[in-house]
Design a protein around this motif. Structure first.
Motif, mmCIF file in Angstrom:
data_model
loop_
_atom_site.group_PDB
_atom_site.id
_atom_site.type_symbol
_atom_site.label_atom_id
_atom_site.label_comp_id
_atom_site.label_asym_id
_atom_site.label_seq_id
_atom_site.Cartn_x
_atom_site.Cartn_y
_atom_site.Cartn_z
ATOM 1 N N ARG A 26 -1.248 3.486 -5.595
ATOM 2 C CA ARG A 26 -2.104 3.817 -4.445
ATOM 3 C C ARG A 26 -3.108 2.700 -4.161
ATOM 4 N N ILE A 27 -3.638 2.080 -5.194
ATOM 5 C CA ILE A 27 -4.570 0.960 -5.009
ATOM 6 C C ILE A 27 -3.854 -0.208 -4.350
ATOM 7 N N ARG A 28 -2.667 -0.522 -4.837
ATOM 8 C CA ARG A 28 -1.891 -1.622 -4.248
ATOM 9 C C ARG A 28 -1.532 -1.329 -2.803
ATOM 10 N N MET A 29 -1.192 -0.079 -2.491
ATOM 11 C CA MET A 29 -0.857 0.278 -1.116
ATOM 12 C C MET A 29 -2.082 0.186 -0.202
ATOM 13 N N ALA A 30 -3.251 0.525 -0.730
ATOM 14 C CA ALA A 30 -4.457 0.446 0.085
ATOM 15 C C ALA A 30 -4.816 -1.007 0.392
ATOM 16 N N ARG A 31 -4.612 -1.891 -0.564
ATOM 17 C CA ARG A 31 -4.925 -3.312 -0.364
ATOM 18 C C ARG A 31 -3.917 -3.997 0.546
ATOM 19 N N ASN A 32 -2.645 -3.831 0.223
ATOM 20 C CA ASN A 32 -1.582 -4.470 0.997
ATOM 21 C C ASN A 32 -0.327 -3.605 0.864
ATOM 22 N N PRO A 33 0.010 -2.836 1.901
ATOM 23 C CA PRO A 33 1.155 -1.917 1.798
ATOM 24 C C PRO A 33 2.472 -2.616 1.458
ATOM 25 N N ASN A 34 2.631 -3.869 1.862
ATOM 26 C CA ASN A 34 3.885 -4.580 1.577
ATOM 27 C C ASN A 34 4.025 -4.970 0.116
ATOM 28 N N SER A 35 2.936 -5.017 -0.627
ATOM 29 C CA SER A 35 3.024 -5.427 -2.029
ATOM 30 C C SER A 35 3.479 -4.286 -2.936
ATOM 31 N N ALA A 36 3.448 -3.061 -2.441
ATOM 32 C CA ALA A 36 3.803 -1.914 -3.269
ATOM 33 C C ALA A 36 5.238 -1.449 -3.064
ATOM 34 N N THR A 37 5.889 -1.921 -2.011
ATOM 35 C CA THR A 37 7.254 -1.486 -1.724
ATOM 36 C C THR A 37 8.165 -2.696 -1.569
ATOM 37 N N ASP A 38 9.457 -2.428 -1.644
ATOM 38 C CA ASP A 38 10.458 -3.475 -1.497
ATOM 39 C C ASP A 38 11.735 -2.820 -0.993
ATOM 40 N N SER A 39 12.755 -3.616 -0.749
ATOM 41 C CA SER A 39 14.062 -3.105 -0.336
ATOM 42 C C SER A 39 15.147 -3.740 -1.198
#
Length: 89
Positions: free
Chosen positions: A22-35
């Protein structure tokens, strides 16, 4: 007593993983997910306990960069090791 300790440790790791995600998503949503590109194969049952396998086009599947599954997505480390998925009918 040992089982309760192990369950508590796993629960704490899961909560920590969720908070970190959740912290990573709040800072930069692209850094928490991938494809990850995943190959899909349909298994269609036939007579006589046989099956027909029908390969489909590769698809990009979203994943989360975490230890555990979150928000309906698999962790990227798991999905990269399981790029072939079989769908049973």
């Amino acid at each position: 007593m040992a089982v309760a300790g192990i369950v508590l440790i796993v629960a704490l790791v899961y909560v920590g993983d969720t908070v970190w995600l959740r912290i990573r998503m709040a800072r930069n949503p692209n850094s928490a997910t991938d494809s990850v590109r995943v190959d899909i194969v349909y298994q269609i049952p036939q007579k006589g306990n046989k099956a027909e396998y029908v390969p489909q086009e590769s698809q990009m599947q979203s994943c989360v960069r975490s230890l555990f599954p979150h928000m309906g997505d698999q962790p990227c480390w798991y999905l990269r090791r399981h790029t072939q998925q079989q769908v049973n009918f």
